[in-house]
Design an enzyme around this catalytic site. Structure first.
Site, PDB file in Angstrom:
ATOM      1  N   CYS A  95       0.863  -1.192   0.000  1.00  0.00           N
ATOM      2  CA  CYS A  95       0.000   0.000   0.000  1.00  0.00           C
ATOM      3  C   CYS A  95       0.894   1.234   0.000  1.00  0.00           C
ATOM      4  O   CYS A  95       0.745   2.145   0.814  1.00  0.00           O
ATOM      5  CB  CYS A  95      -0.943   0.011   1.187  1.00  0.00           C
ATOM      6  SG  CYS A  95      -1.834  -1.545   1.449  1.00  0.00           S
ATOM      7  N   ALA A 136       1.681   3.760  -2.238  1.00  0.00           N
ATOM      8  CA  ALA A 136       1.414   5.083  -2.804  1.00  0.00           C
ATOM      9  C   ALA A 136       0.991   6.059  -1.698  1.00  0.00           C
ATOM     10  O   ALA A 136       0.350   5.655  -0.730  1.00  0.00           O
ATOM     11  CB  ALA A 136       0.326   4.987  -3.864  1.00  0.00           C
ATOM     12  N   PRO A 137       1.397   7.338  -1.826  1.00  0.00           N
ATOM     13  CA  PRO A 137       2.104   7.979  -2.949  1.00  0.00           C
ATOM     14  C   PRO A 137       3.632   7.880  -2.906  1.00  0.00           C
ATOM     15  O   PRO A 137       4.305   8.481  -3.709  1.00  0.00           O
ATOM     16  CB  PRO A 137       1.667   9.435  -2.818  1.00  0.00           C
ATOM     17  CG  PRO A 137       1.482   9.634  -1.354  1.00  0.00           C
ATOM     18  CD  PRO A 137       0.927   8.345  -0.830  1.00  0.00           C
ATOM     19  N   GLY A 144       5.866   8.456  -0.184  1.00  0.00           N
ATOM     20  CA  GLY A 144       6.675   9.223   0.763  1.00  0.00           C
ATOM     21  C   GLY A 144       7.458   8.350   1.719  1.00  0.00           C
ATOM     22  O   GLY A 144       8.636   8.588   1.995  1.00  0.00           O
ATOM     23  N   LYS A 145       6.810   7.303   2.230  1.00  0.00           N
ATOM     24  CA  LYS A 145       7.488   6.410   3.172  1.00  0.00           C
ATOM     25  C   LYS A 145       8.511   5.531   2.443  1.00  0.00           C
ATOM     26  O   LYS A 145       9.568   5.215   2.985  1.00  0.00           O
ATOM     27  CB  LYS A 145       6.465   5.564   3.926  1.00  0.00           C
ATOM     28  CG  LYS A 145       5.521   6.395   4.811  1.00  0.00           C
ATOM     29  CD  LYS A 145       4.555   5.500   5.557  1.00  0.00           C
ATOM     30  CE  LYS A 145       3.580   6.312   6.396  1.00  0.00           C
ATOM     31  NZ  LYS A 145       2.620   7.082   5.577  1.00  0.00           N
ATOM     32  N   ASP A 156       1.260   0.041   5.418  1.00  0.00           N
ATOM     33  CA  ASP A 156       0.596   1.336   5.603  1.00  0.00           C
ATOM     34  C   ASP A 156      -0.856   1.122   5.182  1.00  0.00           C
ATOM     35  O   ASP A 156      -1.252   1.417   4.060  1.00  0.00           O
ATOM     36  CB  ASP A 156       1.288   2.388   4.734  1.00  0.00           C
ATOM     37  CG  ASP A 156       0.853   3.803   5.082  1.00  0.00           C
ATOM     38  OD1 ASP A 156       0.009   3.962   5.980  1.00  0.00           O
ATOM     39  OD2 ASP A 156       1.340   4.745   4.435  1.00  0.00           O
ATOM     40  N   CYS A 198      -3.577   5.874   9.625  1.00  0.00           N
ATOM     41  CA  CYS A 198      -3.828   7.263  10.035  1.00  0.00           C
ATOM     42  C   CYS A 198      -5.254   7.333  10.565  1.00  0.00           C
ATOM     43  O   CYS A 198      -6.043   8.205  10.202  1.00  0.00           O
ATOM     44  CB  CYS A 198      -3.597   8.242   8.884  1.00  0.00           C
ATOM     45  SG  CYS A 198      -4.496   7.872   7.361  1.00  0.00           S
TER      46      CYS A 198
END
Length: 426
Positions: free
Chosen positions: A245, A247-248, A250-251, A315, A368
């Protein structure tokens, strides 16, 4: 300025029809001069942020519901300017009326002027209404109050605040203090986020083009809470890392920045379009060739070649109830029924990727979300079903312990709401 109000109303109308703000806003901005983009964003985000309160006010002002969706949305945009923005009232009324279809102008004018005359009484009534008082749907407010009874008022207030503009400094290439000085040289003030070594919080949001070194990968825009993932994953040279998972991206990029000597990074996402965002993110930083991107459903790792990963980042897709202040459309688009559906999907993802983890390896579970069903209850159930898994305590100066993980609530240390749990395979 009636054009910008019309475009903002179109964005609001599309969100009310079920489209996300991220999808609806770009098309509206394309039809406006660059100098009007900031105002259009403020109108769109603000109207959605305060939607439940504005809708209550509109119902009090209307004898009959407004059937035309575009005029309905425009009325909300007009009320938002009068109730929450530092726009001169006469300009707010005149320009909003001018943005309406000719037949609707008398209606919009009457509504907005009636609000001005009755403002005190209307706002008092809104304060007494369960949804309108905190501008949250009843189900979401109830869930937050049940999960966090002592902190609920602060969480609801944080959800209505403007989110901070935080960036992640690429510590492999520049120190945080040095980058803060580069910002200052360009007239941009930033404060260090004490709990997150890579994070700076700017005093005001700016276009990414104004961030020194952005195009070269020196810095990325990312909330401080999201920057905790890579350090918690604790990758080591020579390891294989799986980011599902992704996208986008950053991690994924942060993982690569934190340890350039990794053997392999595999980033998986179900959306080919969103994977393109990952690809662009990595290319900007000059590390596009250091990760293998796979379009696949995380629940079906049929692409796996049998070689285990020492680190896995999940994520997980979630209600996003911890990032409402950054994505106010969540309050309109999410339904209570989504909670159970997303929790089931999270369980499927965890069960599918666990066999891919090497013995002694670490899986980091991230959402989140603020809701226990997606967080500590999810991990408790997983541990009960997998005797070869154990939870690793997270000792940190952020968030709070919640059973088998650690939860940050929105606004704590000015961060978004995130949940983290570390699992190791015995």
């Amino acid at each position: 300025m009636s054009g910008v109000r019309l475009r903002a109303a179109e964005v609001v109308g599309q969100v009310l029809a079920g489209r996300s703000l991220t999808e609806a806003l770009p098309a509206a901005l394309c039809q406006l001069p660059v100098k009007e983009h900031a105002f259009c964003k403020a109108l769109s985000f603000g109207t959605l942020r305060w939607y439940h309160r504005l809708e209550f006010l509109l119902r009090q002002l209307c004898v009959r519901p407004i059937k035309d969706p575009k005029i309905h949305a425009l009325a909300l945009v007009g009320l938002h300017q009068l109730a929450f923005m530092a726009v001169k009232p006469h300009a707010a009324v005149a320009e909003t009326v001018a943005a309406a279809k000719p037949w609707a102008r008398p209606l919009i004018n009457a509504l907005l002027r009636a609000y001005q005359r009755q403002r005190d009484a209307l706002e008092k009534a809104a304060e007494a209404d369960y949804e309108a008082s905190v501008s949250h749907s009843a189900w979401l407010r109830q869930r937050i109050e049940q999960a966090w009874p002592r902190q609920a008022a602060a969480v609801l207030a944080a959800n209505l605040a403007h989110p901070p503009f935080a960036v992640r400094v690429n510590l492999a290439r520049v120190s945080r203090a040095a980058y803060a000085q580069r910002l200052l040289a360009q007239g941009l003030k930033a404060q260090e986020v004490a709990a997150v070594d890579s994070a700076l919080r700017l005093d005001r949001p700016v276009p990414v083009e104004e961030l020194p070194g952005f195009a070269q990968g020196l810095v990325s825009v990312q909330d401080a809470a999201a920057q905790l993932a890579a350090p918690l994953l604790a990758v080591q040279p020579g390891q294989r890392v799986l980011d599902v998972c992704a996208a986008p991206g950053g991690k994924t990029l942060h993982i690569l920045e934190s340890c350039p000597e990794l053997a392999e990074v595999v980033a998986v996402d179900v959306s080919q379009e969103r994977l393109q965002g990952v690809r662009e993110n990595l290319a900007r930083a000059g590390v596009a060739g250091k990760a293998r991107l796979i379009c696949a459903d995380a629940r079906d790792p049929s692409w796996w070649d049998g070689r285990h990963f020492e680190r896995i980042l999940v994520d997980a897709p979630c209600t996003a109830s911890g990032v409402v202040r950054r994505h106010p459309d969540i309050k309109l688009l999410r339904r209570e029924s989504d909670v159970a559906a997303l929790a089931a999907r999270q369980r499927e993802i965890l069960s599918a990727v666990w066999p891919l983890l090497a013995r002694g390896g670490r899986l980091l579970y991230v959402t989140c979300s603020l809701l226990p069903e997606e967080n500590e209850a999810q991990i408790r159930a997983f541990l009960a079903e997998h005797p070869d898994a154990r939870a690793v305590p997270i000792h940190a100066a952020w968030g709070q312990v919640t059973g088998w993980g650690r939860q940050i609530l929105p606004g704590e240390q000015d961060m978004d709401g995130f949940f983290y749990a570390c699992l190791e395979k015995c």
